[in-house]
Design a protein around this motif. Structure first.
Motif, short mmCIF file in Angstrom:
data_model
loop_
_atom_site.label_atom_id
_atom_site.label_comp_id
_atom_site.label_asym_id
_atom_site.label_seq_id
_atom_site.Cartn_x
_atom_site.Cartn_y
_atom_site.Cartn_z
N LEU A 83 0.81 -1.22 0.00
CA LEU A 83 0.00 0.00 0.00
C LEU A 83 0.85 1.27 0.00
CD1 LEU A 83 -2.81 1.19 -0.02
CD2 LEU A 83 -2.84 1.04 2.48
N PRO A 84 1.80 1.44 0.93
CA PRO A 84 2.65 2.63 0.83
C PRO A 84 3.49 2.64 -0.43
CG PRO A 84 3.45 1.16 2.57
CD PRO A 84 2.11 0.66 2.15
N LEU A 85 3.86 1.46 -0.93
CA LEU A 85 4.61 1.41 -2.18
C LEU A 85 3.77 1.92 -3.35
CD1 LEU A 85 6.72 -1.88 -2.25
CD2 LEU A 85 7.53 0.44 -2.64
N ALA A 86 2.47 1.63 -3.33
CA ALA A 86 1.58 2.12 -4.39
C ALA A 86 1.56 3.64 -4.42
CB ALA A 86 0.17 1.56 -4.20
N PHE A 87 1.45 4.28 -3.26
CA PHE A 87 1.47 5.74 -3.21
C PHE A 87 2.85 6.28 -3.58
CE2 PHE A 87 -2.16 4.78 -0.42
CZ PHE A 87 -3.11 5.61 -1.00
N ALA A 88 3.90 5.54 -3.23
CA ALA A 88 5.25 5.95 -3.63
C ALA A 88 5.40 5.89 -5.15
CB ALA A 88 6.29 5.06 -2.95
N MET A 98 3.05 -6.07 -6.77
CA MET A 98 1.73 -5.79 -6.19
C MET A 98 1.54 -4.30 -5.96
SD MET A 98 -0.08 -7.60 -2.92
CE MET A 98 -1.86 -7.46 -2.68
N GLY A 99 2.57 -3.61 -5.50
CA GLY A 99 2.48 -2.17 -5.31
C GLY A 99 2.25 -1.43 -6.62
N PHE A 100 2.89 -1.89 -7.69
CA PHE A 100 2.73 -1.23 -8.98
C PHE A 100 1.30 -1.41 -9.52
CE2 PHE A 100 2.94 -1.29 -13.66
CZ PHE A 100 3.40 0.00 -13.88
#
Length: 404
Positions: A44-49, A188-190
């Motif tokens: 989840l934080p990786l998605a926003f990153a 998954m983040g992407f």
């Protein structure tokens, strides 16, 4: 409540083959990492990153690159300020019917032709520019290229890369390396970032299929990680990344107007896509999960759920293969790829209509004016032809006596 939810959600029959318990798959620290559901929270934080990184990348890298490659945006006519028409457009987002055009024309005091022209200009005004589409394609190109290169490097020396039976040996007690752990989390983040930005990205004809694809991919990645289907999951991700970066690079060159290079890359992409998605994935990976895995354990809920998601992806691959084959047909028989079959929703016709307004059948006065103009031009042309013939005849008559 939380205890009851955890007790229901993490029942062993959902995640583990019959006869296997959670205590049986515990590994020691020196044996490696075992995938745990809480690891996925990092996605989840990786998605926003990723969203923030994309914002910076598009403005500092993609936009200057688009100008350097010669990407040109079409100059569109902006629709005049019409509050009533604007309200209708925002509420409906579509071309009004003939009866609605008549009603709006009466409300605004405009002809039907001007109402239709306003909606055409308004739709074209919302269409994404070539620069926006180039930036989106370049961002995906960079990620898919890096993901494929890193994934291939981490898998090429693994035994299950060459022999898919190794995906199931000693399952489910299979430690996961740090490289494959982060390969999963980053992918998954992407895809989560793509799902979060799908409403502002370029909307294409396969918008619904794209949303289904992103959701199925997220479920597939998340479930396979929790059920420790990591070995076969890395193969699925690698197969997908192997052709995606070629598609995005072909899009970039298409928006830049590099037609020949774009067509060549598209042919290469088509071959790799058809081979990997319609041959390698079903014959090696899906066959392994459906058939070969049953040699190592009895089917359970996770087996059915994982394979159902894989089959959903495979159905989408068949749909996209159909679109690609249509484009290949145009390339072979028409000599070029005219446009992406998945191009943005508004038809190319709108652009042409913006330059040349169509005649309106319902506007009788306007038609009568055009008819009169055309008739006068035809009459003038006919008179000129008659005068020219008479002049030529006089010239001939004046020449004939001299010839005698």
């Amino acid at each position: 409540m939380e205890a009851l939810l955890n007790e229901w959600l993490w029942q062993e029959e959902y995640w583990l083959p019959p006869g296997i318990h959670w205590r049986d798959i515990e590994v020691k620290e020196d044996e490696g990492r075992f995938p745990l559901p809480r690891d996925l929270i990092y996605a989840l934080p990786l998605a926003f990153a990723f969203l923030a990184l994309r914002y910076v990348f598009e403005r500092l890298v993609a936009v200057p690159l688009s100008k350097h490659l010669g990407v040109k945006d079409r100059i569109r006519i902006r629709a005049a300020s019409m509050p009533k028409l604007e309200i209708f457009y925002k509420q409906n987002r579509r071309q009004p019917s003939q009866s609605e055009v008549v009603t709006l024309g009466k409300q605004c005091g405009l002809s039907q032709r001007k109402i239709q022209s306003w909606f055409r200009h308004r739709r074209n005004q919302d269409r994404p520019s070539n620069t926006k589409k180039f930036c989106e394609a370049s961002w995906r190109f960079v990620f898919y290229l890096v993901a494929f290169t890193a994934g291939l490097a981490s898998l090429i020396n693994t035994p299950w890369f060459w022999d898919q039976r190794e995906c199931w040996r000693d399952y489910p007690k299979q430690p996961v390396s740090e490289a494959h752990h982060w390969y999963y989390i980053l992918e998954m983040g992407f895809y989560l970032s793509l799902l979060l930005s799908v409403s502002v990205d370029v909307k294409r004809k396969d918008f619904n299929e794209q949303v289904i694809h992103h959701i199925a991919t997220l479920f597939l990645i998340g479930f396979s990680y929790c059920a420790n289907y990591v070995r076969v999951g890395t193969l699925v991700m690698l197969v997908h990344d192997s052709s995606d970066f070629l598609l995005e690079s072909a899009k970039m060159l298409h928006y830049a107007g590099w037609t020949r290079t774009c067509d060549s890359l598209f042919v290469i992409f088509s071959l790799i896509f058809l081979v990997t998605r319609l041959v390698v994935l079903p014959s090696r990976v899906i066959y392994s999960t459906l058939v070969v895995s049953l040699d190592f354990f009895k089917p359970f809920f996770g087996y059915y759920f994982f394979n159902a998601l894989l089959l959903v992806l495979q159905a989408l691959h068949i749909f996209w293969a159909y679109l690609i084959l249509r484009m290949v047909y145009k390339f072979v028989f028409l000599g070029k790829v005219e446009r992406d079959e998945r191009s943005d929703e508004e038809s190319e016709v709108d652009d042409k209509e913006e330059e040349e307004e169509p005649e309106e059948e319902g506007d009788e006065c306007s038609w009568e004016q055009r008819k009169g103009t055309i008739n006068s031009k035809l009459a003038s042309l006919a008179n000129n032809c008659v005068l020219n013939n008479l002049t030529n005849q006089r010239n001939i008559n004046s020449i004939l006596p001299k010839a005698r």
